[in-house]
Motif scaffolding. Structure first.
Motif, PDB file in Angstrom:
ATOM      1  N   PRO A 288      18.525   3.982  15.708  1.00 10.33           N
ATOM      2  CA  PRO A 288      19.554   3.518  16.633  1.00 10.33           C
ATOM      3  C   PRO A 288      19.634   2.004  16.631  1.00 10.33           C
ATOM      4  CG  PRO A 288      17.587   4.131  17.834  1.00 10.33           C
ATOM      5  CD  PRO A 288      17.345   4.503  16.407  1.00 10.33           C
ATOM      6  N   ALA A 289      20.836   1.498  16.938  1.00  9.18           N
ATOM      7  CA  ALA A 289      20.993   0.051  17.065  1.00  9.18           C
ATOM      8  C   ALA A 289      20.693  -0.311  18.501  1.00  9.18           C
ATOM      9  CB  ALA A 289      22.415  -0.353  16.690  1.00  9.18           C
ATOM     10  N   PHE A 290      19.516  -0.874  18.719  1.00 11.30           N
ATOM     11  CA  PHE A 290      19.137  -1.218  20.087  1.00 11.30           C
ATOM     12  C   PHE A 290      19.858  -2.466  20.571  1.00 11.30           C
ATOM     13  CE2 PHE A 290      15.679   0.551  22.783  1.00 11.30           C
ATOM     14  CZ  PHE A 290      15.748   1.830  22.266  1.00 11.30           C
ATOM     15  N   GLY A 291      20.344  -3.251  19.620  1.00 13.15           N
ATOM     16  CA  GLY A 291      21.035  -4.476  20.009  1.00 13.15           C
ATOM     17  C   GLY A 291      21.856  -5.010  18.859  1.00 13.15           C
ATOM     18  N   GLU A 292      22.116  -6.306  18.934  1.00  8.73           N
ATOM     19  CA  GLU A 292      23.016  -6.965  18.007  1.00  8.73           C
ATOM     20  C   GLU A 292      22.605  -6.795  16.553  1.00  8.73           C
ATOM     21  OE1 GLU A 292      25.847  -8.723  19.093  1.00  8.73           O
ATOM     22  OE2 GLU A 292      25.255  -7.590  20.875  1.00  8.73           O
ATOM     23  N   ALA A 293      21.290  -6.771  16.290  1.00 11.32           N
ATOM     24  CA  ALA A 293      20.827  -6.774  14.908  1.00 11.32           C
ATOM     25  C   ALA A 293      21.037  -5.439  14.201  1.00 11.32           C
ATOM     26  CB  ALA A 293      19.352  -7.167  14.847  1.00 11.32           C
ATOM     27  N   GLY A 294      21.541  -4.483  14.917  1.00  9.11           N
ATOM     28  CA  GLY A 294      21.818  -3.200  14.275  1.00  9.11           C
ATOM     29  C   GLY A 294      20.550  -2.420  14.018  1.00  9.11           C
ATOM     30  N   PRO A 295      20.688  -1.319  13.284  1.00 11.17           N
ATOM     31  CA  PRO A 295      19.508  -0.472  13.051  1.00 11.17           C
ATOM     32  C   PRO A 295      18.466  -1.217  12.229  1.00 11.17           C
ATOM     33  CG  PRO A 295      21.541   0.622  12.390  1.00 11.17           C
ATOM     34  CD  PRO A 295      21.881  -0.807  12.638  1.00 11.17           C
ATOM     35  N   ILE A 296      17.220  -1.080  12.636  1.00 12.01           N
ATOM     36  CA  ILE A 296      16.107  -1.647  11.873  1.00 12.01           C
ATOM     37  C   ILE A 296      15.123  -0.521  11.592  1.00 12.01           C
ATOM     38  CG2 ILE A 296      14.154  -3.268  11.890  1.00 12.01           C
ATOM     39  CD1 ILE A 296      16.630  -4.838  11.860  1.00 12.01           C
ATOM     40  N   SER A 297      14.586  -0.522  10.380  1.00 14.82           N
ATOM     41  CA  SER A 297      13.575   0.478  10.032  1.00 14.82           C
ATOM     42  C   SER A 297      12.265  -0.246   9.773  1.00 14.82           C
ATOM     43  CB  SER A 297      14.001   1.236   8.771  1.00 14.82           C
ATOM     44  OG  SER A 297      12.921   2.018   8.301  1.00 14.82           O
ATOM     45  N   ALA A 298      11.196   0.456  10.095  1.00 11.15           N
ATOM     46  CA  ALA A 298       9.881  -0.088   9.741  1.00 11.15           C
ATOM     47  C   ALA A 298       9.731  -0.022   8.231  1.00 11.15           C
ATOM     48  CB  ALA A 298       8.787   0.719  10.411  1.00 11.15           C
ATOM     49  N   ASN A 299       8.728  -0.727   7.708  1.00  7.31           N
ATOM     50  CA  ASN A 299       8.477  -0.568   6.287  1.00  7.31           C
ATOM     51  C   ASN A 299       7.027  -0.856   5.979  1.00  7.31           C
ATOM     52  OD1 ASN A 299       8.117  -3.374   6.025  1.00  7.31           O
ATOM     53  ND2 ASN A 299       9.044  -3.321   3.996  1.00  7.31           N
ATOM     54  N   GLY A 300       6.709  -0.750   4.729  1.00  5.64           N
ATOM     55  CA  GLY A 300       5.351  -1.068   4.278  1.00  5.64           C
ATOM     56  C   GLY A 300       4.465   0.157   4.296  1.00  5.64           C
ATOM     57  N   GLY A 301       3.229  -0.047   3.901  1.00  6.89           N
ATOM     58  CA  GLY A 301       2.306   1.074   3.884  1.00  6.89           C
ATOM     59  C   GLY A 301       1.042   0.696   3.151  1.00  6.89           C
ATOM     60  N   TRP A 302       0.295   1.720   2.823  1.00  4.97           N
ATOM     61  CA  TRP A 302      -0.988   1.502   2.158  1.00  4.97           C
ATOM     62  C   TRP A 302      -0.773   1.148   0.690  1.00  4.97           C
ATOM     63  CZ3 TRP A 302      -5.895   2.089   4.464  1.00  4.97           C
ATOM     64  CH2 TRP A 302      -5.859   2.475   5.811  1.00  4.97           C
ATOM     65  N   GLY A 303      -1.696   0.345   0.183  1.00  6.74           N
ATOM     66  CA  GLY A 303      -1.570  -0.025  -1.216  1.00  6.74           C
ATOM     67  C   GLY A 303      -2.883  -0.518  -1.772  1.00  6.74           C
ATOM     68  N   TRP A 304      -2.799  -1.055  -2.998  1.00 14.82           N
ATOM     69  CA  TRP A 304      -4.013  -1.415  -3.723  1.00 14.82           C
ATOM     70  C   TRP A 304      -4.390  -2.877  -3.516  1.00 14.82           C
ATOM     71  CZ3 TRP A 304      -6.026   2.948  -5.188  1.00 14.82           C
ATOM     72  CH2 TRP A 304      -5.206   4.023  -5.572  1.00 14.82           C
ATOM     73  N   ALA A 305      -5.706  -3.111  -3.371  1.00 13.51           N
ATOM     74  CA  ALA A 305      -6.224  -4.478  -3.310  1.00 13.51           C
ATOM     75  C   ALA A 305      -7.537  -4.496  -4.070  1.00 13.51           C
ATOM     76  CB  ALA A 305      -6.432  -4.926  -1.872  1.00 13.51           C
ATOM     77  N   VAL A 306      -7.962  -5.697  -4.460  1.00 11.32           N
ATOM     78  CA  VAL A 306      -9.168  -5.819  -5.271  1.00 11.32           C
ATOM     79  C   VAL A 306     -10.176  -6.696  -4.519  1.00 11.32           C
ATOM     80  CG1 VAL A 306     -10.119  -6.584  -7.474  1.00 11.32           C
ATOM     81  CG2 VAL A 306      -7.810  -5.599  -7.370  1.00 11.32           C
ATOM     82  N   PRO A 307     -11.323  -6.126  -4.159  1.00  8.65           N
ATOM     83  CA  PRO A 307     -12.321  -6.912  -3.444  1.00  8.65           C
ATOM     84  C   PRO A 307     -12.769  -8.129  -4.247  1.00  8.65           C
ATOM     85  CG  PRO A 307     -12.859  -4.588  -3.372  1.00  8.65           C
ATOM     86  CD  PRO A 307     -11.707  -4.725  -4.316  1.00  8.65           C
ATOM     87  N   SER A 308     -13.137  -9.203  -3.527  1.00  7.07           N
ATOM     88  CA  SER A 308     -13.619 -10.416  -4.203  1.00  7.07           C
ATOM     89  C   SER A 308     -14.864 -10.122  -5.022  1.00  7.07           C
ATOM     90  CB  SER A 308     -13.960 -11.488  -3.174  1.00  7.07           C
ATOM     91  OG  SER A 308     -12.900 -11.646  -2.284  1.00  7.07           O
ATOM     92  N   SER A 309     -15.633  -9.106  -4.563  1.00  5.64           N
ATOM     93  CA  SER A 309     -16.886  -8.798  -5.247  1.00  5.64           C
ATOM     94  C   SER A 309     -16.640  -8.092  -6.579  1.00  5.64           C
ATOM     95  CB  SER A 309     -17.735  -7.902  -4.352  1.00  5.64           C
ATOM     96  OG  SER A 309     -17.000  -6.748  -3.999  1.00  5.64           O
ATOM     97  N   SER A 310     -15.400  -7.691  -6.800  1.00  7.28           N
ATOM     98  CA  SER A 310     -15.091  -6.936  -8.011  1.00  7.28           C
ATOM     99  C   SER A 310     -15.089  -7.873  -9.223  1.00  7.28           C
ATOM    100  CB  SER A 310     -13.714  -6.294  -7.840  1.00  7.28           C
ATOM    101  OG  SER A 310     -13.517  -5.314  -8.791  1.00  7.28           O
ATOM    102  N   SER A 311     -15.877  -7.540 -10.240  1.00  5.93           N
ATOM    103  CA  SER A 311     -15.991  -8.460 -11.376  1.00  5.93           C
ATOM    104  C   SER A 311     -15.402  -7.872 -12.659  1.00  5.93           C
ATOM    105  CB  SER A 311     -17.459  -8.818 -11.604  1.00  5.93           C
ATOM    106  OG  SER A 311     -18.202  -7.620 -11.713  1.00  5.93           O
ATOM    107  N   ASN A 312     -15.194  -6.566 -12.616  1.00  2.00           N
ATOM    108  CA  ASN A 312     -14.749  -5.858 -13.822  1.00  2.00           C
ATOM    109  C   ASN A 312     -13.228  -5.973 -13.955  1.00  2.00           C
ATOM    110  OD1 ASN A 312     -14.846  -4.198 -15.990  1.00  2.00           O
ATOM    111  ND2 ASN A 312     -15.335  -2.345 -14.837  1.00  2.00           N
ATOM    112  N   LEU A 313     -12.731  -7.220 -13.966  1.00  8.04           N
ATOM    113  CA  LEU A 313     -11.292  -7.395 -13.793  1.00  8.04           C
ATOM    114  C   LEU A 313     -10.456  -6.877 -14.950  1.00  8.04           C
ATOM    115  CD1 LEU A 313     -11.133 -10.825 -11.960  1.00  8.04           C
ATOM    116  CD2 LEU A 313     -10.988  -8.514 -11.033  1.00  8.04           C
ATOM    117  N   ALA A 314     -11.003  -6.877 -16.134  1.00  8.44           N
ATOM    118  CA  ALA A 314     -10.236  -6.383 -17.275  1.00  8.44           C
ATOM    119  C   ALA A 314      -9.864  -4.920 -17.069  1.00  8.44           C
ATOM    120  CB  ALA A 314     -11.046  -6.553 -18.563  1.00  8.44           C
TER     121      ALA A 314
END
Lengths: 425, 280, 295, 332
Positions: A288-314
């Motif tokens: 629903p459009a709660f106001g002037e900006a019209g409908p807004i949807s959330a976004n984003g989600g889970w994804g991949w990250a690489v710990p600093s401790s990770s050394s096997n980068l290749a």
């Protein structure tokens, strides 16, 4: 029998140390029913493709994921690759727990990512890329067509003819009057004061011209407790007082199971359950459009990250580029019901391609998604906002003072951390 | 049949009410766990059908036991290993120290005893955060030992042993000294064999405490490698859609070892809980 | 003394391991949390240094309405659950101490809740509390008519009472067993003498049972109160402190601050406060009861 | 030689002096009874011999060896406790033999000694039982058996009969006396009961307030008590004491005469009225109030017909008087 065999294998792999041997990658992933088949597939196909080159992948689903990451961070026992919830990336990057991955990813993939997904993974004033999600998500109103029709409510079909706030209020009133309807709107209060409250409710605020923090000055005072937000939450509170909203303790299934709710405001992940529960009665309605900006949807989600401790980068590089390949991104989407995060994967997806049932989601992701603030204070921001939302929606509390308290909590935390350098400098 | 006198009728009635109050929720747990149909569980909740099993399917149990992500056997083994290691170490070290405090000659007994009594007043819950950080500094997070060692430091256990040992007849200890026992031998051959009631008291109470521990294991474990059952169970609530049949099957599976342990030790258990505090 | 140095070496060797554990795992963390409470210590390392900030944590704590709400909730919980649970336990103990058939069987059943992990109990009660048609609401509807229901966990005015009911059910067997022991310690001939004097059951309870349980009552009052002040697990799983903070307890508050938002320094201030409060309450109870006993 | 010699032994608990310097020799082979009221230090003395109580000053020798700081098990003693102190979780045989096992003795030797002791004490049929299953007298015997097998130089008994009923006590007195004459070891026996002391001892040591009042053969103490305390402690019923003017007339500050040495006599010097009479059959105890003297107890042979309120005259031989001055005996 297969199942027992599989559990034996899983058990054996769990018992093995998560520390990497050369050529052996361990990835921790969330433990969700809808994602499970995808990860099984990911491990199998990856090993089939790269096993011969001496790189093997071990995907470990971790229950109580956030606690586990915290414990592992404290003990220094993080694996080669982890999953993170997108908005938490900034906090983890600030703490130095993960490292930038912009150099590991194929430039073509980076190029191809949806803009909101790229924004979600980009951290700090230096704009470094730390995090990549294979999917995007969105929130939508799911409707029970039969009930809506019976109540004589107009069913919008595109972002352009979305309900206004007043229209939605009328619709709720009409639906509430139906005898088979107990509470017309399920907004997943049963999820508790967690990330959902920000993911699911900040779009209403943003639609009405508000936000949860000022993204230029990184202060909450004056933004999270703005008049626009008070107005937004007061409407929701009124709806709750009118008995329109399914209470937290009523459980998860009022919309798709018992069918005593006519509308549900929730993300893509419920697609399989909704499809199964309502069949042809299921209808997708734009936010629903709660106001002037019209409908807004959330976004984003889970994804991949690489710990600093990770050394096997290749090897990590091989894995990331495989997991983010168009095929894998499309497979993730099809298994879970999410939107693929790569433009080139969308046509590959059965659901989100042109004319697919989820076309609306894909359009929302392109037009109307607002990334949650990429700032190290995000865990505090979301916690403060979520507490306020839950309080407002579970009783007769003063909206303004709840939001004032949230503002104070957030600004105090940012001050306590010297503004989270290099932010605020 | 036994003949009931009138005086026993009212208490018997109350006893039946009490038994129902305890059993009804448990029957519901079992009933739901035997029903493989989630929809049906949802619909029947609240009606009489959720208390009396209509179907006897082990499907939920099989699902719980063979779930590859939540390896039940592994959790069970973890829980058992943690529980029994803690129990054995705790009973050994704490009884030994308590014996010194109760029957020894060391001049530092008094200050140590005061320290022990003071630590009894420290609520364990207020210590978990610094404990967690210490575990982090020592690199011990996510291991068995991080779940075992804190349970060994148990001032309550020392205190209960101390009370028991200080009530041992003085002459018995002296007779042993004349017989040529060393201090440790008196502990080992005289005091411990006599401590069966207090050992089982402490064992049972600590067993329940560790078997059911929730807070600390949540904080120090990250996956199935070292996680105990209680944490694994709470993970079922984390997913958006609670599968009640599986949750209840998990609950029953988790409760059964405890109930068996209790049945084996029932007499000592009742006697021991009864003696755990009052007489002190 | 000159003798038995060898024996004392042995004693030391027997005492030290447990003493080490107590010092390493109780005393040290306690002192650490006192120290942390004056700093802005975080749980996970961060790129800016930890600072000594004096009494800031305490000052913030004392002006946070949520903190006071948590204290209020905890006190309310303790004040309600203690008498409720003790009355329940004493009643059950008296029933199971009387000459009823199958007494052993009834005793075994009554103990069952004690054997179940709190996570299990909470999942059972979550079902019992369900709306609109959980078992409790089914009973309610029987009286109040179809369509009416009580949102036990969702309504701030009933949420804490629901937690009380669950908690009392979950742990009453412990107190019951101790009461049973206490009842069995009362000499039977006192009752016989009272019967000869024509005492009614209520009078026998009032003048023999109740005074005979004095020590048991003091013990149970203290441990039940102190246990109630530590309320956490039930609330954390069942209500997450809600609705509207109605079931936030001190320990739950401490965890949200220290673990969820990682403010260990602040949480340590709460912990130190909690320690002082619990000690004070235990001491006060003991003193008060002692004085009463001497009077 | 297995005599026990105390030389200037002190015992203090903090500032409180329990035994203020004591010298005593317990001859080898004697049956010495330490007797006195509770708190007189007799148990402390016994426990110092055993090594259960440390000595604050002075030394203790057993058979010529200085054992002042030795371990209890190294002193060649055995002790029988008032509560028997049997190990509840061990059988009778194990109770008797455990000390030997700890000292590293061969199993066959232990078995032989245990069998021997059991034989002596008629315990053979009880060897497999647990202490719980025994009567008081049987437990007492097991405790004695545990002492015997050690073949100690000195036996120590700490009020071993006080938990038995009267009949059993009498029987055990006889058995202990027989045991002593059979093994001939030194025995030190603590009791507060002067009857036990008189019947069993060949030497009695009367203690009071940590000091030795008198030591000697039983009849010596009876006939010639050195102090008023010993005079009052030994003998039953208790000795009559006369003080004041009447005592001075008889030749001391304090004059005592045993009830059995008073008699009803038409021309006795003392006039008294009867307050109460106890008829015991073989003898009669008369409690009377004598003019100018005070209460007197008279033990008369046979059954004497008397009732309360009657006036009687009382006579005695002056040789039976015990005169004391300055707390010491005045020789006759």
């Amino acid at each position: 029998m297969n199942r027992i065999l599989y559990s034996g294998v899983a058990l054996a792999t769990c018992m093995m140390s998560s520390h990497a041997l050369a050529g052996q990658l361990t990835a921790w992933v969330i433990d969700g029913d809808s994602e499970k088949p995808y990860f099984t597939q990911l491990q199998e196909t990856f090993n089939a493709k790269y096993g011969a080159e001496g790189i093997t992948l071990n995907v470990v689903p971790i229950p109580s994921y956030n606690e586990a990451i915290q414990a592992a961070t404290l003990s220094g026992g993080l694996p080669d690759v982890i999953m993170l919830d997108g908005p938490n990336m900034a906090s983890v990057a600030w703490a130095g727990t993960i490292q930038p991955i912009g150099d590991l990813l194929d430039p073509a993939i980076l190029e191809d990512l949806l803009p909101a997904i790229k924004a979600q993974g980009t951290y700090g004033p230096q704009e470094e890329f730390y995090f990549v999600s294979p999917y995007d998500s969105g929130t939508i109103l799911w409707g029970n067509k039969a009930m809506l029709e019976k109540a004589g409510v107009r069913i919008p079909t595109s972002v352009d003819d979305a309900w206004t706030r007043a229209e939605m209020g009328e619709a709720l009133a009409k639906l509430a009057a139906l005898p088979e309807v107990e509470w017309p709107l399920d907004v997943k209060m049963n999820y508790g004061a967690g990330e959902w409250m920000t993911y699911g409710f900040s779009p209403f605020a943003q639609s009405n011209g508000g936000d949860i923090i000022d993204r230029q000055t990184w202060t909450a005072e004056g933004t999270i407790n703005s008049d626009a937000n008070v107005d937004t939450l007061t409407t929701l509170q009124d709806w709750n007082k009118a008995g329109y909203i399914v209470p937290a303790s009523a459980g998860d299934n009022k919309f798709y199971g018992e069918k005593t709710a006519a509308l549900s405001w929730v993300g893509n992940w419920m697609w399989p359950a909704h499809r199964e529960g309502l069949g042809d009665d299921l209808v997708l309605i734009p936010p629903p459009a709660f106001g002037e900006a019209g409908p807004i949807s959330a976004n984003g989600g889970w994804g991949w990250a690489v710990p600093s401790s990770s050394s096997n980068l290749a090897d990590v590089k091989v894995f990331l580029n495989y997991a983010m390949s168009s095929e894998q991104v499309a497979a993730y989407a099809d298994t879970t019901g999410y939107v693929p995060s790569r433009a080139s994967a969308i046509p590959l997806s059965k659901t989100y391609g042109e004319g697919g049932a989820g076309e609306l989601f894909a359009k929302l992701a392109a037009c109307c998604a607002v990334v949650r603030p990429v700032h190290p204070a995000y865990p505090v921001i979301t916690n403060a906002w979520a507490t306020a939302v839950v309080n407002v929606l579970s009783g007769d509390v003063d909206v303004k003072s709840e939001l004032d308290r949230a503002a104070k909590t957030i600004d105090q935390d940012i001050a306590d951390n010297d503004g989270y350098p290099p932010f605020g400098q | 049949m036994m003949r009931l006198n009138r005086d026993a009728m009212l208490p018997l009635l109350f006893a039946l009410v009490l038994a129902l109050g305890v059993l009804l929720p448990l029957m519901m747990m079992v009933t739901i766990s035997l029903n493989p149909n989630e929809q049906d569980i949802m619909v029947s909740m609240g009606s009489l059908r959720s208390f009396i099993p209509q179907v006897f399917s082990l499907q939920n149990y099989i699902e719980v036991w063979t779930d590859p992500v939540h390896p039940f056997a592994r959790y069970l083994a973890n829980t058992a290993l943690i529980t029994f290691s803690t129990l054995i170490l705790s009973i050994f070290f704490n009884s030994m120290a308590a014996f010194v405090l109760a029957q020894g000659t060391l001049p530092i007994r008094k200050p140590v005893m005061i320290l022990i009594l003071a630590t009894l007043a420290v609520p364990g819950e207020s210590l978990v955060l610094p404990q967690l950080m210490m575990a982090g500094w020592l690199g011990q997070v996510d291991s068995y030992q991080v779940q075992i060692v804190p349970g060994v430091a148990n001032a309550m256990s020392i205190f209960l042993f101390y009370q028991f040992f200080s009530r041992l007849p003085k002459e018995l200890i002296e007779a042993a000294r004349i017989d040529g026992f060393s201090f440790f031998q008196i502990y080992r051959h005289v005091a411990m064999p006599l401590s069966k009631p207090v050992i089982s008291a402490i064992a049972v109470l600590q067993f329940l405490e560790i078997w059911n521990a929730y807070l600390w294991p949540v904080m120090v474990t990250r996956g199935p490698e070292y996680r105990p059952l209680s944490v694994a169970m709470s993970a079922y609530f984390g997913t958006n859609q609670a599968a009640w049949g599986n949750i209840m099957a998990f609950a029953v599976s988790m409760a059964i070892p405890v109930i068996l342990f209790f049945l084996i030790l029932q007499r000592q258990f009742i006697a021991s809980v009864m003696s755990s505090g009052v007489k002190g | 003394m000159r003798i038995r140095t060898k024996g004392q070496g042995q004693e030391l060797a027997m005492l030290l391991p447990a003493l080490f554990f107590i010092i390493a795992l109780i005393v040290t963390p306690f002192l650490l949390s006192v120290w942390f409470s004056f700093t802005d210590q975080r749980l996970v390392p961060r790129p800016i240094p930890t600072k000594f900030i004096g009494t800031t944590n305490y000052e913030r704590m004392f002006v946070d309405p949520l903190f006071w709400q948590a204290i209020w909730n905890t006190v309310v919980f303790a004040l309600i659950v203690t008498p409720v649970q003790l009355a329940m336990s004493l009643g059950a103990a008296m029933v199971l101490n009387s000459a009823i058939p199958f007494r052993g069987f009834f005793r075994s059943i009554a103990i069952l809740p004690l054997l179940l992990p709190m996570t299990v109990i909470v999942s059972i009660w979550a079902v019992l509390f369900r709306i609109p048609a959980g078992p409790f609401n089914a009973v309610y509807q029987w009286f109040a008519g179809q369509g009416n229901y009580v949102d036990f966990l969702g309504n701030p005015s009933t949420a804490m009472l629901s937690v009380v009911a669950l908690s009392a059910w979950a742990t009453f067997p412990y107190q019951m067993l101790i009461y049973l022991a206490g009842l069995q310690d009362i000499p039977q001939d006192l009752y016989e003498a009272a019967k000869l004097d024509g005492a009614k059951p209520w009078q026998r309870f009032r003048y023999i049972t109740w005074p005979g349980l004095r020590n048991v009552n003091i013990f149970l009052l203290i441990i039940t109160t102190v246990g109630a002040l530590k309320l956490f697990t039930q609330v954390d799983i069942l209500t997450k402190g809600g609705p509207n903070g109605a079931t936030t307890t001190i320990i739950h508050y401490l965890f949200k601050q220290g673990y969820a938002t990682q403010k260990v320094g602040y949480a340590s201030a709460v912990a130190v406060f909690f320690f002082l409060a619990v000690t004070a309450i235990a001491l006060l109870q003991r003193r008060f009861l002692k004085n009463e006993g001497e009077a | 030689m297995a005599d026990v010699v105390f030389s200037a032994v002190h015992k203090r608990y903090g500032a409180v002096e329990i035994i203020p310097g004591l010298d005593l020799t317990i001859p080898e082979g004697s049956f010495t009874v330490l007797v006195g009221p509770s708190g007189c230090g007799k148990s402390t003395l016994l426990r110092m011999i055993a090594g259960l109580e440390e000595v604050s000053g002075g030394s203790i020798h057993i058979g010529g060896d200085d054992v002042t700081t030795s371990d209890p098990s190294q002193r060649g003693i055995a002790m029988v406790f008032q509560s028997y102190a049997l190990y509840p979780h061990m059988s009778v045989a194990d109770n008797i033999g455990f000390g030997l096992k700890l000292s590293g003795m061969a199993k066959t030797e232990i078995a032989a000694r245990v069998a021997d002791a059991a034989e002596t004490l008629q315990l053979t049929h009880l060897l497999d039982r647990k202490p719980k299953q025994l009567s008081g007298g049987q437990r007492q015997r097991v405790a004695i058996g545990r002492a015997i097998v050690r073949k100690p130089r000195v036996f120590l008994f700490d009020e071993p009969l006080s938990n038995l009923d009267a009949a059993l006590r009498a029987q055990m007195r006889v058995e202990l006396a027989e045991l002593h004459s059979r093994i001939g070891a030194t025995m030190v026996y603590v009791t507060h009961d002067q009857v036990e002391a008189m019947t069993m001892a060949d030497r009695i040591v009367v203690l009071n307030g940590g000091r030795i009042e008198q030591a000697g053969a039983p009849m010596e103490l009876y006939r010639q008590p050195a102090t008023p305390f010993v005079a009052g402690f030994i003998g039953s019923p208790r000795m009559n004491f006369i003080t004041g003017e009447e005592a001075r007339k008889l030749g001391g500050d304090l004059v005592g005469i045993r009830p059995e040495h008073l008699r009803l006599s038409e021309n006795g010097p003392w006039i008294a009225s009867v307050r109460h009479v106890e008829h015991l059959g073989a003898e009669t105890l008369i409690y009377a109030e004598a003019e100018a003297i005070g209460p007197l107890t008279i033990k008369a042979e046979g059954d004497v017909a008397l009732e309360a309120g009657k006036s009687i005259r009382i006579g005695f031989n002056t040789t039976d008087l015990h005169r004391f001055a300055g707390g010491r005996r005045v020789p006759n």
